[in-house]
Design a protein around this motif. Structure first.
Motif, PDB file in Angstrom:
ATOM      1  N   LEU A  10       1.025  -1.188   0.041  1.00 61.78           N
ATOM      2  CA  LEU A  10       0.035  -0.043   0.071  1.00 61.78           C
ATOM      3  C   LEU A  10       0.908   0.980  -0.067  1.00 61.78           C
ATOM      4  CD1 LEU A  10      -2.596   1.638   0.350  1.00 61.78           C
ATOM      5  CD2 LEU A  10      -2.425   1.326   2.954  1.00 61.78           C
ATOM      6  N   SER A  11       0.817   1.925  -0.916  1.00 62.98           N
ATOM      7  CA  SER A  11       1.622   3.370  -1.085  1.00 62.98           C
ATOM      8  C   SER A  11       0.837   4.406  -0.230  1.00 62.98           C
ATOM      9  CB  SER A  11       1.728   3.884  -2.525  1.00 62.98           C
ATOM     10  OG  SER A  11       2.210   2.870  -3.413  1.00 62.98           O
ATOM     11  N   VAL A  12       1.514   4.769   0.695  1.00 65.47           N
ATOM     12  CA  VAL A  12       1.103   5.853   1.696  1.00 65.47           C
ATOM     13  C   VAL A  12       1.109   7.504   0.899  1.00 65.47           C
ATOM     14  CG1 VAL A  12       1.342   7.188   3.556  1.00 65.47           C
ATOM     15  CG2 VAL A  12       1.655   4.510   3.739  1.00 65.47           C
ATOM     16  N   GLN A  13      -0.064   7.943   0.359  1.00 67.95           N
ATOM     17  CA  GLN A  13      -0.173   9.002  -0.425  1.00 67.95           C
ATOM     18  C   GLN A  13       0.083  10.230   0.642  1.00 67.95           C
ATOM     19  OE1 GLN A  13      -0.252   8.989  -3.543  1.00 67.95           O
ATOM     20  NE2 GLN A  13      -0.362   6.829  -3.265  1.00 67.95           N
ATOM     21  N   PRO A  14       0.667  11.204   0.404  1.00 67.12           N
ATOM     22  CA  PRO A  14       1.019  12.271   1.184  1.00 67.12           C
ATOM     23  C   PRO A  14      -0.296  13.004   1.959  1.00 67.12           C
ATOM     24  CG  PRO A  14       2.081  12.658  -0.786  1.00 67.12           C
ATOM     25  CD  PRO A  14       1.362  11.555  -1.058  1.00 67.12           C
ATOM     26  N   TRP A  15      -1.521  13.407   1.218  1.00 66.12           N
ATOM     27  CA  TRP A  15      -2.733  13.423   1.842  1.00 66.12           C
ATOM     28  C   TRP A  15      -3.237  12.562   3.050  1.00 66.12           C
ATOM     29  CZ3 TRP A  15      -2.485  12.570  -3.339  1.00 66.12           C
ATOM     30  CH2 TRP A  15      -2.906  11.380  -3.686  1.00 66.12           C
ATOM     31  N   PHE A  16      -2.660  11.398   3.136  1.00 61.67           N
ATOM     32  CA  PHE A  16      -3.165  10.701   4.207  1.00 61.67           C
ATOM     33  C   PHE A  16      -2.686  11.310   5.684  1.00 61.67           C
ATOM     34  CE2 PHE A  16      -2.790   6.320   2.000  1.00 61.67           C
ATOM     35  CZ  PHE A  16      -3.974   6.737   0.863  1.00 61.67           C
ATOM     36  N   GLN A  17      -1.689  12.078   5.584  1.00 62.14           N
ATOM     37  CA  GLN A  17      -1.349  12.738   6.852  1.00 62.14           C
ATOM     38  C   GLN A  17      -2.365  13.874   7.558  1.00 62.14           C
ATOM     39  OE1 GLN A  17       1.992  12.197   8.205  1.00 62.14           O
ATOM     40  NE2 GLN A  17       2.110  10.796   6.533  1.00 62.14           N
ATOM     41  N   ASP A  18      -3.293  13.957   6.434  1.00 61.07           N
ATOM     42  CA  ASP A  18      -4.307  15.002   7.017  1.00 61.07           C
ATOM     43  C   ASP A  18      -5.505  14.248   7.576  1.00 61.07           C
ATOM     44  OD1 ASP A  18      -3.317  17.384   6.332  1.00 61.07           O
ATOM     45  OD2 ASP A  18      -4.140  17.710   4.657  1.00 61.07           O
ATOM     46  N   HIS A  19      -5.417  13.018   7.367  1.00 63.40           N
ATOM     47  CA  HIS A  19      -6.572  11.909   8.003  1.00 63.40           C
ATOM     48  C   HIS A  19      -5.893  11.363   9.414  1.00 63.40           C
ATOM     49  CE1 HIS A  19      -9.612   8.739   8.078  1.00 63.40           C
ATOM     50  NE2 HIS A  19     -10.244   9.742   7.495  1.00 63.40           N
ATOM     51  N   GLU A 135     -15.852  25.846   8.754  1.00 65.52           N
ATOM     52  CA  GLU A 135     -14.643  25.922   9.340  1.00 65.52           C
ATOM     53  C   GLU A 135     -14.675  25.798  11.007  1.00 65.52           C
ATOM     54  OE1 GLU A 135     -16.249  28.380   7.779  1.00 65.52           O
ATOM     55  OE2 GLU A 135     -15.050  28.944   6.093  1.00 65.52           O
ATOM     56  N   GLN A 136     -15.930  25.934  11.421  1.00 66.23           N
ATOM     57  CA  GLN A 136     -16.229  25.524  12.892  1.00 66.23           C
ATOM     58  C   GLN A 136     -16.210  24.050  13.161  1.00 66.23           C
ATOM     59  OE1 GLN A 136     -19.489  27.902  14.685  1.00 66.23           O
ATOM     60  NE2 GLN A 136     -18.922  27.000  16.820  1.00 66.23           N
ATOM     61  N   LEU A 137     -16.994  23.353  12.000  1.00 67.26           N
ATOM     62  CA  LEU A 137     -17.139  22.126  11.902  1.00 67.26           C
ATOM     63  C   LEU A 137     -15.885  21.415  12.178  1.00 67.26           C
ATOM     64  CD1 LEU A 137     -19.671  20.156   9.624  1.00 67.26           C
ATOM     65  CD2 LEU A 137     -17.433  19.226   9.757  1.00 67.26           C
ATOM     66  N   TYR A 138     -14.996  21.682  11.088  1.00 70.02           N
ATOM     67  CA  TYR A 138     -13.828  21.109  11.081  1.00 70.02           C
ATOM     68  C   TYR A 138     -12.646  21.514  12.281  1.00 70.02           C
ATOM     69  CZ  TYR A 138     -14.889  18.936   6.426  1.00 70.02           C
ATOM     70  OH  TYR A 138     -15.586  18.127   5.679  1.00 70.02           O
ATOM     71  N   ARG A 139     -13.036  22.550  12.972  1.00 71.63           N
ATOM     72  CA  ARG A 139     -12.254  22.868  14.072  1.00 71.63           C
ATOM     73  C   ARG A 139     -12.634  22.172  15.394  1.00 71.63           C
ATOM     74  NH1 ARG A 139     -13.008  27.787  13.945  1.00 71.63           N
ATOM     75  NH2 ARG A 139     -14.538  27.988  15.308  1.00 71.63           N
ATOM     76  N   GLU A 140     -13.935  21.772  15.339  1.00 75.86           N
ATOM     77  CA  GLU A 140     -14.656  21.173  16.804  1.00 75.86           C
ATOM     78  C   GLU A 140     -15.150  19.711  16.758  1.00 75.86           C
ATOM     79  OE1 GLU A 140     -17.072  24.101  18.320  1.00 75.86           O
ATOM     80  OE2 GLU A 140     -15.669  25.978  18.241  1.00 75.86           O
ATOM     81  N   LEU A 141     -15.674  19.650  15.462  1.00 67.48           N
ATOM     82  CA  LEU A 141     -16.824  18.353  15.588  1.00 67.48           C
ATOM     83  C   LEU A 141     -15.799  17.076  14.748  1.00 67.48           C
ATOM     84  CD1 LEU A 141     -20.173  20.031  15.041  1.00 67.48           C
ATOM     85  CD2 LEU A 141     -18.984  19.090  17.150  1.00 67.48           C
ATOM     86  N   VAL A 142     -15.206  17.417  13.494  1.00 70.37           N
ATOM     87  CA  VAL A 142     -14.495  16.676  12.779  1.00 70.37           C
ATOM     88  C   VAL A 142     -13.253  17.072  12.447  1.00 70.37           C
ATOM     89  CG1 VAL A 142     -14.871  15.325  10.622  1.00 70.37           C
ATOM     90  CG2 VAL A 142     -16.742  16.168  11.593  1.00 70.37           C
ATOM     91  N   PRO A 143     -12.242  16.750  13.412  1.00 75.28           N
ATOM     92  CA  PRO A 143     -10.973  17.612  13.148  1.00 75.28           C
ATOM     93  C   PRO A 143      -9.859  16.982  12.268  1.00 75.28           C
ATOM     94  CG  PRO A 143     -11.233  16.414  15.290  1.00 75.28           C
ATOM     95  CD  PRO A 143     -12.332  16.126  14.617  1.00 75.28           C
ATOM     96  N   PHE A 144     -10.174  16.857  11.072  1.00 80.90           N
ATOM     97  CA  PHE A 144      -9.042  16.621  10.239  1.00 80.90           C
ATOM     98  C   PHE A 144      -8.613  17.587   9.400  1.00 80.90           C
ATOM     99  CE2 PHE A 144     -12.284  12.763   9.494  1.00 80.90           C
ATOM    100  CZ  PHE A 144     -11.579  11.834  10.315  1.00 80.90           C
ATOM    101  N   GLY A 145      -7.516  17.440   8.782  1.00 77.39           N
ATOM    102  CA  GLY A 145      -6.607  18.090   7.959  1.00 77.39           C
ATOM    103  C   GLY A 145      -7.068  18.864   6.654  1.00 77.39           C
ATOM    104  N   ARG A 146      -6.578  19.705   6.153  1.00 76.07           N
ATOM    105  CA  ARG A 146      -7.052  20.347   4.877  1.00 76.07           C
ATOM    106  C   ARG A 146      -7.506  19.584   4.022  1.00 76.07           C
ATOM    107  NH1 ARG A 146      -4.770  22.364   0.199  1.00 76.07           N
ATOM    108  NH2 ARG A 146      -2.987  21.527   0.854  1.00 76.07           N
ATOM    109  N   GLN A 147      -6.765  18.486   3.514  1.00 77.24           N
ATOM    110  CA  GLN A 147      -7.186  17.739   2.245  1.00 77.24           C
ATOM    111  C   GLN A 147      -8.474  17.008   2.382  1.00 77.24           C
ATOM    112  OE1 GLN A 147      -5.966  18.545  -0.639  1.00 77.24           O
ATOM    113  NE2 GLN A 147      -3.778  18.722  -0.318  1.00 77.24           N
TER     114      GLN A 147
END
Length: 275
Positions: A10-19, A135-147
């Motif tokens: 399995l190749s680890v893609q760079p965007w996996f870091q945001d998950h 913005e609030q959702l990803y900050r407080e409820l589903v805190p995943f990275g940008r991608q």
């Protein structure tokens, strides 16, 4: 036909870091499905990979921060007129080894007779009970990275449904089967909407543990913008169940998901609060 187990890299893609969740990087459920679909398409060319059934996400596959590849196993299992595929890892300690299952999915071996509606009325109901800026959702409820912040603008919550715009990032396909399946990100974003809808009823962050059925009618595209509707089927402390639709502004349906099952999990921490 007996079960067959294959080693896969399995190749680890760079965007996996945001998950990552609570500081741990985990393979997204949608990415584990892509890996399994790619392997099934090679081994069973006649299988209908646009129809996925009885998906189970048993244990998170954690990704070490510096990893570029992971050695995994894919096991095929016959099931009458279907074939199952499981994503496994092997942990070795001295002379002992242990197999851990991470995800599972079944596919019809021939073209499915399932024909869900290919067009719906895309009009969102008026007067939502709650509007949550993403913005609030990803900050407080589903805190995943940008991608993985694929929900756009505002999430609209009604009594038993959620509506949102979801956008796939402009990232390349990594498997040839994605020409048929499309981007995994819109479904991932729809799951975020389901998690937030569920958080209005329970005191934890619901994460996916399974899907009864997923049918892909049209492939979503990188940088494409879509709509998603999440409908609550069951909302309880033990398990939350949702149906999902992904469609465009003209009402053309891209994906139909029945029975997204979400629960509290070991990796899930208590949410900071509900809206």
């Amino acid at each position: 036909m007996s079960n067959e187990r294959l080693p896969v890299t399995l190749s680890v893609q760079p965007w996996f870091q945001d998950h990552s969740f609570t500081g741990t990087i985990v393979l997204p459920a949608v990415e584990s499905l892509l890996l399994l679909v790619a392997q099934v398409a090679k081994a069973f060319p006649g299988a209908d990979i646009s129809v996925m059934e009885d998906m189970r996400f048993a244990k998170f596959l954690e990704i070490p921060p510096e990893a570029t590849e992971l050695d995994v196993l894919v096991e095929f299992s016959p099931d009458g007129d279907r074939v199952g595929a499981q994503l496994l890892t092997r942990k070795t300690c001295g002379k002992m080894s242990r197999i851990k299952e991470h995800s599972q999915v079944f596919f019809p071996l021939t073209k499915s007779e399932e024909h869900p509606p290919s067009r719906i009325d895309p009009t969102q109901p008026a007067n939502p009970l709650l509007e949550i800026p993403v913005e609030q959702l990803y900050r407080e409820l589903v805190p995943f990275g940008r991608q993985y912040q694929t929900l756009q603008d505002t999430l609209f919550l009604h009594e038993d449904s959620a509506w949102a715009v979801v956008k796939a990032p402009a990232l390349p396909f990594i498997y040839t089967v994605q020409e048929q399946l499309g981007s995994p990100f819109p479904l991932d974003g729809a799951m975020h909407a389901a998690s937030v809808l569920g958080q209005q009823k329970v005191d934890f962050t619901p994460l996916p543990v399974g899907i009864d059925q997923r049918i892909i009618l049209r492939p979503t595209q990188p940088d494409g913008e879509y709509l998603t509707k999440v409908s609550a089927v069951v909302l309880s402390e033990k398990e939350l169940v949702f149906d999902l639709l992904i469609f465009d502004g003209k009402g053309l349906v891209y994906e139909v998901v029945k029975g997204l099952r979400m629960r509290d999990t070991v990796i899930s921490s208590k949410s900071k609060g509900r809206f």
